[in-house]
Enzyme design. Structure first.
Site, PDB file in Angstrom:
ATOM      1  N   HIS A 149     -11.336   9.619   6.703  1.00  0.00           N
ATOM      2  CA  HIS A 149     -11.094   8.191   6.924  1.00  0.00           C
ATOM      3  C   HIS A 149     -10.588   7.880   8.327  1.00  0.00           C
ATOM      4  CE1 HIS A 149     -10.057   4.110   5.762  1.00  0.00           C
ATOM      5  NE2 HIS A 149      -8.782   4.292   6.078  1.00  0.00           N
ATOM      6  N   HIS A 208      -8.997   9.364   2.956  1.00  0.00           N
ATOM      7  CA  HIS A 208      -8.577   8.256   2.093  1.00  0.00           C
ATOM      8  C   HIS A 208      -8.780   8.696   0.654  1.00  0.00           C
ATOM      9  CE1 HIS A 208      -8.095   4.365   0.272  1.00  0.00           C
ATOM     10  NE2 HIS A 208      -7.740   3.854   1.447  1.00  0.00           N
ATOM     11  N   ARG A 245      -0.767   8.976   8.965  1.00  0.00           N
ATOM     12  CA  ARG A 245      -0.610   7.547   9.256  1.00  0.00           C
ATOM     13  C   ARG A 245      -0.217   6.768   8.008  1.00  0.00           C
ATOM     14  NH1 ARG A 245      -4.241   2.993   8.949  1.00  0.00           N
ATOM     15  NH2 ARG A 245      -5.903   4.382   8.251  1.00  0.00           N
ATOM     16  N   GLU A 256       0.857  -1.190   0.000  1.00  0.00           N
ATOM     17  CA  GLU A 256       0.000   0.000   0.000  1.00  0.00           C
ATOM     18  C   GLU A 256       0.887   1.231   0.000  1.00  0.00           C
ATOM     19  OE1 GLU A 256      -2.832  -0.383   3.217  1.00  0.00           O
ATOM     20  OE2 GLU A 256      -3.743  -2.144   2.302  1.00  0.00           O
TER      21      GLU A 256
HETATM   22  P1  FAD Z   1     -13.730   0.737  16.369  1.00  0.00           P
HETATM   23  O1  FAD Z   1     -13.450  -0.517  15.688  1.00  0.00           O
HETATM   24  O2  FAD Z   1     -14.306   1.824  15.557  1.00  0.00           O
HETATM   25  O3  FAD Z   1     -14.735   0.439  17.573  1.00  0.00           O
HETATM   26  C1  FAD Z   1     -15.344   1.497  18.283  1.00  0.00           C
HETATM   27  C2  FAD Z   1     -16.277   0.937  19.338  1.00  0.00           C
HETATM   28  O4  FAD Z   1     -16.592   1.962  20.267  1.00  0.00           O
HETATM   29  C3  FAD Z   1     -17.612   0.420  18.819  1.00  0.00           C
HETATM   30  O5  FAD Z   1     -17.910  -0.791  19.469  1.00  0.00           O
HETATM   31  C4  FAD Z   1     -18.612   1.473  19.274  1.00  0.00           C
HETATM   32  O6  FAD Z   1     -19.922   0.982  19.522  1.00  0.00           O
HETATM   33  C5  FAD Z   1     -17.974   1.923  20.568  1.00  0.00           C
HETATM   34  N1  FAD Z   1     -18.394   3.265  21.000  1.00  0.00           N
HETATM   35  C6  FAD Z   1     -18.082   4.462  20.452  1.00  0.00           C
HETATM   36  N2  FAD Z   1     -18.673   5.455  21.135  1.00  0.00           N
HETATM   37  C7  FAD Z   1     -19.372   4.868  22.131  1.00  0.00           C
HETATM   38  C8  FAD Z   1     -20.222   5.361  23.172  1.00  0.00           C
HETATM   39  N3  FAD Z   1     -20.495   6.659  23.330  1.00  0.00           N
HETATM   40  N4  FAD Z   1     -20.801   4.469  24.007  1.00  0.00           N
HETATM   41  C9  FAD Z   1     -20.581   3.118  23.866  1.00  0.00           C
HETATM   42  N5  FAD Z   1     -19.780   2.615  22.911  1.00  0.00           N
HETATM   43  C10 FAD Z   1     -19.196   3.474  22.056  1.00  0.00           C
HETATM   44  N6  FAD Z   1      -6.739   0.266   9.331  1.00  0.00           N
HETATM   45  C11 FAD Z   1      -5.753  -0.608   9.019  1.00  0.00           C
HETATM   46  O7  FAD Z   1      -4.759  -0.704   9.744  1.00  0.00           O
HETATM   47  N7  FAD Z   1      -5.866  -1.385   7.912  1.00  0.00           N
HETATM   48  C12 FAD Z   1      -6.931  -1.326   7.076  1.00  0.00           C
HETATM   49  O8  FAD Z   1      -6.999  -2.059   6.093  1.00  0.00           O
HETATM   50  C13 FAD Z   1      -7.957  -0.393   7.358  1.00  0.00           C
HETATM   51  N8  FAD Z   1      -9.005  -0.248   6.522  1.00  0.00           N
HETATM   52  C14 FAD Z   1     -10.035   0.587   6.885  1.00  0.00           C
HETATM   53  C15 FAD Z   1     -11.149   0.665   6.071  1.00  0.00           C
HETATM   54  C16 FAD Z   1     -12.238   1.423   6.465  1.00  0.00           C
HETATM   55  C17 FAD Z   1     -13.445   1.504   5.574  1.00  0.00           C
HETATM   56  C18 FAD Z   1     -12.187   2.137   7.688  1.00  0.00           C
HETATM   57  C19 FAD Z   1     -13.363   2.954   8.140  1.00  0.00           C
HETATM   58  C20 FAD Z   1     -11.055   2.100   8.471  1.00  0.00           C
HETATM   59  C21 FAD Z   1      -9.975   1.322   8.093  1.00  0.00           C
HETATM   60  N9  FAD Z   1      -8.826   1.242   8.868  1.00  0.00           N
HETATM   61  C22 FAD Z   1      -7.827   0.374   8.537  1.00  0.00           C
HETATM   62  C23 FAD Z   1      -8.761   1.908  10.169  1.00  0.00           C
HETATM   63  C24 FAD Z   1      -9.108   0.900  11.287  1.00  0.00           C
HETATM   64  O9  FAD Z   1     -10.092   0.019  10.815  1.00  0.00           O
HETATM   65  C25 FAD Z   1      -9.614   1.587  12.525  1.00  0.00           C
HETATM   66  O10 FAD Z   1      -8.765   2.643  12.884  1.00  0.00           O
HETATM   67  C26 FAD Z   1      -9.681   0.606  13.693  1.00  0.00           C
HETATM   68  O11 FAD Z   1     -10.417  -0.532  13.312  1.00  0.00           O
HETATM   69  C27 FAD Z   1     -10.309   1.253  14.898  1.00  0.00           C
HETATM   70  O12 FAD Z   1     -10.503   0.275  15.880  1.00  0.00           O
HETATM   71  P2  FAD Z   1     -10.985   0.700  17.328  1.00  0.00           P
HETATM   72  O13 FAD Z   1     -11.046  -0.546  18.106  1.00  0.00           O
HETATM   73  O14 FAD Z   1     -10.156   1.812  17.813  1.00  0.00           O
HETATM   74  O15 FAD Z   1     -12.458   1.318  17.106  1.00  0.00           O
HETATM   75  C1  SIN Z   2      -7.252   0.579   2.751  1.00  0.00           C
HETATM   76  O1  SIN Z   2      -7.509  -0.614   2.699  1.00  0.00           O
HETATM   77  O2  SIN Z   2      -6.956   1.276   1.782  1.00  0.00           O
HETATM   78  C2  SIN Z   2      -7.297   1.224   4.085  1.00  0.00           C
HETATM   79  C3  SIN Z   2      -6.088   0.867   4.827  1.00  0.00           C
HETATM   80  C4  SIN Z   2      -5.910   1.756   6.018  1.00  0.00           C
HETATM   81  O3  SIN Z   2      -6.730   2.606   6.321  1.00  0.00           O
HETATM   82  O4  SIN Z   2      -4.862   1.606   6.646  1.00  0.00           O
END
Ligand code: FAD
Ligand code: SIN
Length: 532
Positions: A352, A243, A387, A115
């Site tokens: 993103h 993104h 990032r 990537e």
């Molecule tokens: P999340 O997975 O977002 O979980 C948040 C949690 O908090 C949820 O359960 C929600 O219900 C809870 N929550 C929030 N507010 C409250 C509240 N007020 N009360 C109760 N619960 C609450 N990163 C990579 O490294 N590689 C990738 O390929 C990649 N692809 C991506 C593709 C997309 C489309 C997106 C959107 C992001 C991508 N990212 C990628 C980024 C990565 O997915 C996220 O940064 C990461 O998954 C975040 O994980 P997290 O556990 O911090 O939060």
């Molecule tokens: C992607 O798959 O392009 C997203 C990867 C990332 O957010 O790190």
């Protein structure tokens, strides 16, 4: 309710931490809360994969470190980058042991994708649904732990600190301490309190602050706003990552479908309206330059050509390979009449990822005692001003682990404070016009997208500030007299997050990484984080 470890969030960060503390302390109670269904998280939507050095020889820790530092444009904390890259491989192995499956070739070797910003192929993936696979594996493991309780549809309103016990708390109050949280239980519409010894904030991202985002509707920055209200430290909020390639659809309602960067890793090329490949004009890494550069290039091409999108040309990827690696993207494109092996895919940048967030140290500790943060809501120092792709899932695993190590050291020294008052809802009544909330939300997204997007300038930031002031005033007044609802609380949280982004952007008198201010085309010589 009383619990030993309270985990807010059921994405990769929250679930990984919960599993670890639950297994290490089988006699302690672990409670995980999510505000909607258990797997509705940013994690579930992750496509590209997890970056990790899995093939030594061709790749090395130092190359991954260099790539991360280069993408971060001078603002990464090198010690943290080293920790994440070096420890990441063990965390990936644990994820595999919990049952997450990453694609392998016919010889049983991991298929490693590439990537933007990566000098080597080092992205482990599960087709184009890596996050869904990780979330599945983690949830299955969590469900095996008898000391973990999962509570869904429970909206955390605020962190409980000394402030709720009658003390004046300011940013300079020493030892602000988290005693738990107030929640709105959406199954009975009651406000309850949960007291805890240790609280882990894993509430994810902020994409919903913008009109167009790859993030699902849960990404409203609640955790960051709660910590700011509790007078904890927040940093680097100006660095919002757009993104480059979200699918352009006229009908997308706020949540844009992502076309993973891994597609460019397989050879796809960005083209403008006339069909010309344009990335070489902007960077010699062309389509695989870091994301800030590619998103700005696309934005410029759209402006030059007066279009709302550019094209992603995947026609040089064989139909079989595309179907094999990107089946979900293929299905989505075909559902709207696009056949990637012969048609160009219309794409445009979308909000993103938040590189900034709740400031944490190398053990995931926030500036508030007994409160840890991990995942996208945290600012660990890994990403700096931009990032590197696929470093987010890795960071979440590493800091969930480090927070777990520190938490188990502390847990027996903390007594749960349970004499905290109930939530005070005095003087509030049922809302008579929910439409006011919807309209304010629309305005907020418009302001942020128009004035605080990929290109910024001082005048636009000033405009955004003024409009946010008004939205803030109106929303606070509504909040003071209205019974709380997730919609109202999310709006309030998003206004706070927007304010933090604008303030941080105003403080940064330079262009760096994801923060590009056309009034300052040069970088300043002093590098510092913007801490609010
Ligand atoms: P999340 O997975 O977002 O979980 C948040 C949690 O908090 C949820 O359960 C929600 O219900 C809870 N929550 C929030 N507010 C409250 C509240 N007020 N009360 C109760 N619960 C609450 N990163 C990579 O490294 N590689 C990738 O390929 C990649 N692809 C991506 C593709 C997309 C489309 C997106 C959107 C992001 C991508 N990212 C990628 C980024 C990565 O997915 C996220 O940064 C990461 O998954 C975040 O994980 P997290 O556990 O911090 O939060
Ligand atoms: C992607 O798959 O392009 C997203 C990867 C990332 O957010 O790190």
């Amino acid at each position: 309710m009383k619990t030993d470890f309270l985990v807010i969030g059921s994405g990769i960060a929250g679930l990984t931490y919960a599993l670890k503390v639950a297994n290490a302390c089988p006699k302690k109670k672990v409670t995980i809360i999510s505000k909607t269904s258990i797997d509705e998280t940013n994690t579930k939507y992750a496509q590209g994969g997890v970056a990790g050095v899995m093939r030594f020889g061709e790749d090395s820790f130092s190359k991954h470190i260099e790539d991360t530092l280069a993408a971060g444009d001078g603002l990464c904390n090198p010690a943290i980058v080293e920790i994440v890259v070096n420890e990441g491989v063990d965390r990936i192995q644990e994820m595999i042991a919990w049952g997450a499956r990453f694609d392998k070739d016919a010889f049983g070797e991991f298929k490693l994708g590439k990537e933007g910003g990566h000098s080597e192929n080092r992205i482990l993936h599960h087709k184009d649904i890596t996050g869904k696979e990780i979330e599945r594996a983690l949830l299955e493991a969590v469900k095996q732990c008898s000391n973990i309780e999962l509570i869904t549809h429970c909206f955390v309103l605020d962190l409980i600190t000394q402030h709720h016990c009658g003390y004046l708390v300011t940013k300079s109050t020493p030892d602000i301490t988290c005693y738990g949280v107030y929640v709105l239980n959406l199954t009975n519409n009651k406000i309850e309190k949960i007291v805890s010894a240790i609280t882990m904030l894993a509430t994810g991202g902020i994409g919903q602050v913008y009109r167009t985002t790859t993030n699902p509707s849960i990404a409203t920055g609640d955790g960051i706003a709660m910590v700011y209200r509790a007078k904890g430290r927040i940093e680097n909020m100006e660095f919002v990552q757009f993104h480059p390639t979200a699918l352009f659809e006229n009908s997308s309602k706020g949540h844009s479908f992502l076309i993973t960067e891994a597609v460019r890793g397989e050879g796809a090329v960005l083209r403008n309206k006339s069909g010309d490949a344009f990335m070489e004009k902007y960077d010699n890494r062309k389509d695989l330059a870091p994301r800030d550069i590619v998103a700005r290039a696309i934005d410029s091409e759209m402006k030059i050509n007066g279009t709302e999108f550019v094209y992603l040309d995947c026609t040089n990827i064989s139909a079989t390979d595309f179907k094999e690696h990107f089946p979900t993207i293929l299905a989505k494109c075909e559902s709207i009449g696009i056949h990637p092996s012969k048609d160009y895919i219309p794409v445009s940048p979308a909000a993103h990822y938040s590189c900034g967030g709740v400031k944490t140290d190398e053990w995931g500790r926030t500036s508030i005692r007994n409160l840890f943060a991990s995942g996208e809501c945290a600012s660990t120092g890994l990403h700096g001003a931009n990032r590197l792709a696929s470093n987010s899932l890795l960071e979440a695993m590493v800091f969930a682990h480090r927070s777990f190590e520190e938490s188990v050291k502390q847990i027996d020294t903390i007594s749960i404070v349970d004499n905290v008052p109930d939530w005070n809802a005095e003087g509030t009544t049922a809302p008579d016009e929910m439409i006011l909330i919807t309209q304010s939300l629309k305005e907020l997204k418009q302001v942020m997208s128009d004035y605080v997007g990929i290109f910024r300038n001082n005048h636009r930031l000033q405009r955004a500030n003024k409009r946010l002031d008004l939205l803030h005033e109106e929303t606070e007044s509504l909040y003071d007299k209205t019974e709380v609802s997730p919609q109202l609380c999310e709006l309030r949280n998003m206004i706070t997050v927007a304010y933090l982004i604008v303030k941080s952007a105003e403080f940064r008198k330079e262009s760096r990484g994801l923060h590009y201010n056309t009034d300052y085309n040069q970088q300043a010589s002093i590098l510092q984080n913007t801490i609010l």
